[in-house]
Design a protein around this motif. Structure first.
Motif, short mmCIF file in Angstrom:
data_model
loop_
_atom_site.label_atom_id
_atom_site.label_comp_id
_atom_site.label_asym_id
_atom_site.label_seq_id
_atom_site.Cartn_x
_atom_site.Cartn_y
_atom_site.Cartn_z
N ASN A 1 0.80 -1.23 0.00
CA ASN A 1 0.00 0.00 0.00
C ASN A 1 0.83 1.28 0.00
O ASN A 1 0.28 2.38 -0.04
CB ASN A 1 -0.93 0.01 1.22
CG ASN A 1 -2.05 -0.99 1.06
OD1 ASN A 1 -2.39 -1.37 -0.06
ND2 ASN A 1 -2.61 -1.46 2.16
N ILE A 2 2.15 1.16 0.09
CA ILE A 2 2.96 2.39 0.06
C ILE A 2 3.12 2.82 -1.39
O ILE A 2 3.70 2.07 -2.20
CB ILE A 2 4.35 2.16 0.71
CG1 ILE A 2 4.17 1.80 2.19
CG2 ILE A 2 5.23 3.42 0.57
CD1 ILE A 2 5.46 1.41 2.88
N PRO A 3 2.62 4.01 -1.73
CA PRO A 3 2.65 4.43 -3.13
C PRO A 3 4.07 4.41 -3.70
O PRO A 3 5.00 4.91 -3.07
CB PRO A 3 2.10 5.87 -3.10
CG PRO A 3 1.37 5.97 -1.79
CD PRO A 3 2.01 5.01 -0.85
N GLY A 4 4.20 3.78 -4.87
CA GLY A 4 5.47 3.82 -5.60
C GLY A 4 6.54 2.85 -5.10
O GLY A 4 7.62 2.78 -5.69
N LEU A 5 6.24 2.09 -4.06
CA LEU A 5 7.30 1.22 -3.52
C LEU A 5 7.46 -0.04 -4.40
O LEU A 5 8.56 -0.38 -4.81
CB LEU A 5 7.00 0.85 -2.06
CG LEU A 5 8.15 0.23 -1.28
CD1 LEU A 5 9.36 1.15 -1.23
CD2 LEU A 5 7.72 -0.13 0.15
N ALA B 1 3.51 -6.98 -8.22
CA ALA B 1 4.67 -7.56 -7.50
C ALA B 1 4.23 -8.81 -6.73
O ALA B 1 3.16 -8.83 -6.11
CB ALA B 1 5.24 -6.52 -6.54
N GLN B 2 5.08 -9.83 -6.77
CA GLN B 2 4.77 -11.07 -6.03
C GLN B 2 5.57 -11.04 -4.73
O GLN B 2 6.69 -11.54 -4.66
CB GLN B 2 5.16 -12.28 -6.87
CG GLN B 2 4.30 -12.43 -8.13
CD GLN B 2 4.92 -13.43 -9.10
OE1 GLN B 2 5.60 -14.37 -8.71
NE2 GLN B 2 4.67 -13.21 -10.38
N VAL C 1 12.01 -7.20 12.47
CA VAL C 1 12.60 -6.78 11.19
C VAL C 1 12.06 -7.72 10.10
O VAL C 1 12.29 -8.94 10.16
CB VAL C 1 14.15 -6.86 11.22
CG1 VAL C 1 14.73 -6.40 9.88
CG2 VAL C 1 14.72 -6.02 12.35
N PHE C 2 11.34 -7.15 9.14
CA PHE C 2 10.77 -7.94 8.04
C PHE C 2 11.54 -7.63 6.77
O PHE C 2 11.76 -6.46 6.45
CB PHE C 2 9.30 -7.58 7.81
CG PHE C 2 8.42 -7.79 9.01
CD1 PHE C 2 7.85 -9.03 9.26
CD2 PHE C 2 8.15 -6.74 9.89
CE1 PHE C 2 7.02 -9.22 10.36
CE2 PHE C 2 7.33 -6.93 11.00
CZ PHE C 2 6.76 -8.17 11.23
N ARG C 3 11.92 -8.69 6.06
CA ARG C 3 12.46 -8.46 4.71
C ARG C 3 11.35 -8.82 3.71
O ARG C 3 10.82 -9.93 3.75
CB ARG C 3 13.70 -9.31 4.44
CG ARG C 3 14.15 -9.17 2.98
CD ARG C 3 15.45 -9.90 2.70
NE ARG C 3 16.58 -9.20 3.27
CZ ARG C 3 17.60 -9.80 3.89
NH1 ARG C 3 17.63 -11.11 4.00
NH2 ARG C 3 18.58 -9.09 4.38
N ILE C 4 11.03 -7.88 2.81
CA ILE C 4 9.97 -8.10 1.83
C ILE C 4 10.60 -8.07 0.45
O ILE C 4 11.29 -7.11 0.09
CB ILE C 4 8.88 -7.03 1.96
CG1 ILE C 4 8.34 -7.13 3.39
CG2 ILE C 4 7.79 -7.23 0.92
CD1 ILE C 4 7.18 -6.31 3.68
N ILE C 5 10.39 -9.15 -0.30
CA ILE C 5 11.04 -9.29 -1.60
C ILE C 5 9.97 -9.48 -2.67
O ILE C 5 9.00 -10.24 -2.45
CB ILE C 5 11.98 -10.52 -1.64
CG1 ILE C 5 12.99 -10.43 -0.49
CG2 ILE C 5 12.70 -10.64 -2.97
CD1 ILE C 5 13.92 -11.62 -0.38
N SER D 1 10.83 -7.82 -10.71
CA SER D 1 11.72 -6.73 -10.28
C SER D 1 12.83 -7.21 -9.34
O SER D 1 13.91 -6.65 -9.33
CB SER D 1 10.91 -5.62 -9.59
OG SER D 1 10.70 -5.93 -8.23
N GLY D 2 12.53 -8.22 -8.52
CA GLY D 2 13.52 -8.70 -7.55
C GLY D 2 13.81 -7.68 -6.45
O GLY D 2 14.65 -7.89 -5.59
#
Ligand code: SR1
Ligand code: MG
Length: 410
Positions: A20-24, A29-30, A44-48, A53-54
């Motif tokens: 939901n963050i615009p432009g992120l 994106a999967q 701490v979350f890592r979101i890929i 795009s990776g």
């Protein structure tokens, strides 16, 4: 997003939040997410984006308590704001030295920032005896720029006082006051140590002169609003590659003594130095790596001092800054403070709560005790002898002498 009230995110919600963050991320994106926090305090979350795009980001969320202890230790969520604002200032002053901030939510106490997964936590690299040829130059530069350019030497005194207010951080400072300066020096409930070194620790508890010097250093930490410091600049707060250095996690940032940050870096390099008494049993390999660590400390200080002098020359506005002898006196006082705070930070990681993996990963308690004894010997002498140092080589000479007395003479 703005009307969310505070709650700790799970992995699925972290994905939704990032989406939901615009432009992120792109709409298609999967996203996948893993909570990777292994520190003492936060999620701490890592979101890929597992698709084309990776791209990846980190979401760091403050918990309302210290993760290492649990809900019985409540902790301010304001640390997320402090961290975010400190990162932004550090990035302005020393571009590229910290992760980029993409988004901040005060309500959720979370920051979305650059993922540095190509980098390694420096502590892990040092345990493996990696060498980082650019690190000393980067770190000396980071310290010189972030410290002098947030101090009264270069800022308008009114602006500087506004920043002191902006970074007032009492709850995080209290952790440091207790865990670094107070608890290790008596039989505190929070202490945790290897039973094999109890006799050395009892000597420290009974060492009046040492405790007096620690009290003076604590007083300095409590009262000296000298510069905007990171506040917890250990090697777990630094990520490295062969060519890049990134400093992160400034949630303990506040206006404090410059030497506290420099001392943290020195202490953590020296704790790693001590840990190789247990990790690296080949004498030649151990000595070479320990020499590398000492030369890194010398180079950090040398770069720091050179750049600090240059910035003083170019940017110092304070009316006394050109007074004969003031700069020399200032720098030597920062050196003394750095040694003293380094000593306290070494001792706290052996006696108190929250040890360092460098020493903790030595499985054999007898071998670990060897490294821990050396750390306590160096820590004590740094505190006691800090006032005699005139140059950084005085520190490295002292460390070599203590190693000789503690390890090689036995
Ligand atoms: C309860 S927090 C323990 C330690 O973790 C942080 O990294 C700080 O060094 C703090 O003292
Ligand atoms: Mg931290």
């Amino acid at each position: 997003m703005s009307n969310l009230s505070y709650h700790a995110l799970g992995e699925a919600e972290a994905i939704q939040y990032a989406r939901n963050i615009p432009g992120l991320f792109a709409e298609n994106a999967q996203l996948i997410c893993k909570e990777i926090g292994d520190g003492n305090l936060n999620l701490v979350f890592r979101i890929i984006d597992n698709g084309t795009s990776g791209k990846s980001v980190i979401i760091k969320q403050a918990l309302p308590y210290a993760r290492v202890v649990g809900e019985s230790w409540p902790l301010t969520l304001d640390r997320a704001r402090i961290e975010t604002e400190a990162l932004m200032i550090q990035n302005n002053i020393c571009p590229g030295s910290v992760p980029k901030v993409y988004h901040f939510s005060k309500e959720l106490a979370l920051t979305v920032m650059e993922d540095l997964s190509a980098h390694l936590i420096m502590r892990k690299g040092l345990i493996k005896r990696n060498r980082y040829p650019e690190f000393a130059k980067h770190m000396g530069t980071f310290l010189a720029r972030t410290l002098i350019l947030t101090s009264d030497l270069t800022l308008d005194p009114q602006d500087k006082k506004q920043k002191v207010v902006q970074f007032i951080n009492p709850e995080m400072c209290k952790i440091t006051e207790d865990l670094v300066f107070t608890d290790p020096y008596y039989d505190a409930k929070t202490n945790q140590f290897n039973p094999l070194i109890k006799e050395v620790i009892e000597e420290i508890w009974g060492h009046g002169e040492l405790k007096l010097e620690v009290a003076k250093l604590k007083e300095k930490f409590l009262t000296q609003a000298q510069a905007l410091i990171h506040g917890d600049l250990h090697t777990g707060s630094i990520m490295v590659t062969e060519t890049e250095t990134k400093v992160f996690d400034p949630e303990f940032a506040f206006y404090g003594p410059m030497g506290f940050d420099i001392g943290a870096v020195i202490a953590n390099l020296l704790l790693n130095f001590c840990s190789h008494e247990g990790h690296t049993l080949d004498q030649k390999e151990k000595n070479q790596y320990q020499d590398y660590l000492l030369s890194t400390i010398e180079e950090i200080w040398t770069v720091f001092e050179e750049q600090f002098r240059t910035l003083w020359q170019e940017k110092a506005n304070e009316s006394y800054s050109s007074l004969q002898g003031y700069k020399e006196d200032y720098i030597v006082r920062v050196l003394h403070d750095s040694l003293g705070f380094a000593g306290c930070k070494m001792m706290r990681r052996v006696i108190g709560l929250a040890h360092v993996p460098d020493l903790e990963s030595i499985d054999d308690p007898k071998l670990r005790a060897k490294g821990e004894r050396l750390a306590l010997a160096i820590g004590q002498q740094l505190v006691l002898k800090r006032g005699t140092a005139q140059k950084i080589a005085d520190l490295t000479t002292l460390v070599k002498y203590i190693k000789y007395k503690e390890v090689e003479e036995d």
